[in-house]
Design a protein around this motif. Structure first.
Motif, PDB file in Angstrom:
ATOM      1  N   ALA A 114       0.836  -1.211   0.000  1.00  0.00           N
ATOM      2  CA  ALA A 114       0.000   0.000   0.000  1.00  0.00           C
ATOM      3  C   ALA A 114       0.870   1.262   0.000  1.00  0.00           C
ATOM      4  O   ALA A 114       0.562   2.233  -0.709  1.00  0.00           O
ATOM      5  N   GLU A 115       1.930   1.256   0.768  1.00  0.00           N
ATOM      6  CA  GLU A 115       2.817   2.425   0.811  1.00  0.00           C
ATOM      7  C   GLU A 115       3.558   2.607  -0.514  1.00  0.00           C
ATOM      8  O   GLU A 115       3.769   3.735  -0.961  1.00  0.00           O
ATOM      9  N   ILE A 116       3.919   1.497  -1.155  1.00  0.00           N
ATOM     10  CA  ILE A 116       4.571   1.579  -2.459  1.00  0.00           C
ATOM     11  C   ILE A 116       3.592   2.134  -3.490  1.00  0.00           C
ATOM     12  O   ILE A 116       3.957   2.972  -4.317  1.00  0.00           O
ATOM     13  N   VAL A 117       2.342   1.705  -3.426  1.00  0.00           N
ATOM     14  CA  VAL A 117       1.317   2.196  -4.343  1.00  0.00           C
ATOM     15  C   VAL A 117       1.135   3.706  -4.176  1.00  0.00           C
ATOM     16  O   VAL A 117       1.067   4.445  -5.166  1.00  0.00           O
ATOM     17  N   ILE A 118       1.089   4.175  -2.957  1.00  0.00           N
ATOM     18  CA  ILE A 118       0.955   5.615  -2.707  1.00  0.00           C
ATOM     19  C   ILE A 118       2.167   6.369  -3.255  1.00  0.00           C
ATOM     20  O   ILE A 118       2.022   7.418  -3.893  1.00  0.00           O
ATOM     21  N   THR A 119       3.348   5.821  -3.036  1.00  0.00           N
ATOM     22  CA  THR A 119       4.568   6.441  -3.539  1.00  0.00           C
ATOM     23  C   THR A 119       4.558   6.497  -5.065  1.00  0.00           C
ATOM     24  O   THR A 119       4.885   7.531  -5.661  1.00  0.00           O
ATOM     25  N   LEU A 120       4.172   5.391  -5.696  1.00  0.00           N
ATOM     26  CA  LEU A 120       4.104   5.369  -7.164  1.00  0.00           C
ATOM     27  C   LEU A 120       3.053   6.351  -7.683  1.00  0.00           C
ATOM     28  O   LEU A 120       3.248   6.978  -8.724  1.00  0.00           O
ATOM     29  N   PHE A 121       1.946   6.472  -6.966  1.00  0.00           N
ATOM     30  CA  PHE A 121       0.909   7.407  -7.373  1.00  0.00           C
ATOM     31  C   PHE A 121       1.421   8.847  -7.335  1.00  0.00           C
ATOM     32  O   PHE A 121       1.238   9.603  -8.287  1.00  0.00           O
ATOM     33  N   ILE A 122       2.073   9.204  -6.246  1.00  0.00           N
ATOM     34  CA  ILE A 122       2.614  10.562  -6.122  1.00  0.00           C
ATOM     35  C   ILE A 122       3.677  10.816  -7.190  1.00  0.00           C
ATOM     36  O   ILE A 122       3.668  11.856  -7.865  1.00  0.00           O
ATOM     37  N   GLU A 123       4.573   9.864  -7.369  1.00  0.00           N
ATOM     38  CA  GLU A 123       5.627   9.988  -8.379  1.00  0.00           C
ATOM     39  C   GLU A 123       5.014  10.088  -9.782  1.00  0.00           C
ATOM     40  O   GLU A 123       5.424  10.916 -10.599  1.00  0.00           O
ATOM     41  N   GLY A 124       4.021   9.263 -10.054  1.00  0.00           N
ATOM     42  CA  GLY A 124       3.375   9.273 -11.367  1.00  0.00           C
ATOM     43  C   GLY A 124       2.613  10.547 -11.633  1.00  0.00           C
ATOM     44  O   GLY A 124       2.642  11.086 -12.751  1.00  0.00           O
TER      45      GLY A 124
END
Length: 149
Positions: A114-124
């Motif tokens: 979940a934290e990786i998904v949030i990080t990828l979302f922000i980065e994307g």
């Protein structure tokens, strides 16, 4: 072509290019190289450019804000599709990939999915905004050129 179709079409194109590049990287054993993730921005720029160019050519839409919004929506949808792909890849194909992502200098730490998904979302989303504004620099005077011709 309607703007919704353009957004979906080019979001799928961006996701497909990123997915194909990731698949190629994993086949040659480079999926853990964090520097290759920067190349995703090139695929995002290509997709945004094509969506805006198609909107200008087919729909005769030259309004800056309309085309900027089209680029943002296209790339944001591609981010969502890509994240769904990452979740599927980690959940069903290679659960060990989460440790590769955690060892990346861009993410770092011991993060959950979940934290990786949030990080990828922000980065994307950051690359979506930057990419859309970059592409619009090439098209910002498009309507002025047509008006004087």
């Amino acid at each position: 072509m309607s703007q919704k179709k353009l957004i979906i079409t080019y979001a799928i194109l961006i996701t497909g290019m990123i997915g194909a590049f990731f698949l190629l990287s994993s086949l040659v054993g480079l999926e853990g190289n964090p520097y290759l993730r920067f190349l995703n921005l090139i695929f995002v720029l290509i997709g945004i450019r094509q969506a805006i160019k198609t909107n200008i050519e087919m729909n005769k839409e030259t309004n800056y804000l309309t085309n900027l919004g089209l680029g943002l929506q296209t790339s944001a949808l591609a981010v969502i599709f890509s994240i769904i792909g990452v979740i599927g890849y980690i959940s069903f194909i290679n659960p060990d990939f989460i440790s590769i992502m955690n060892n990346s200098f861009l993410i770092g730490g011991n993060l959950s999915l979940a934290e990786i998904v949030i990080t990828l979302f922000i980065e994307g989303m950051a690359s979506s905004f930057v990419g859309s504004f970059i592409v619009m620099q090439f098209y910002k005077n498009h309507d002025k050129v047509k008006a004087t011709a």
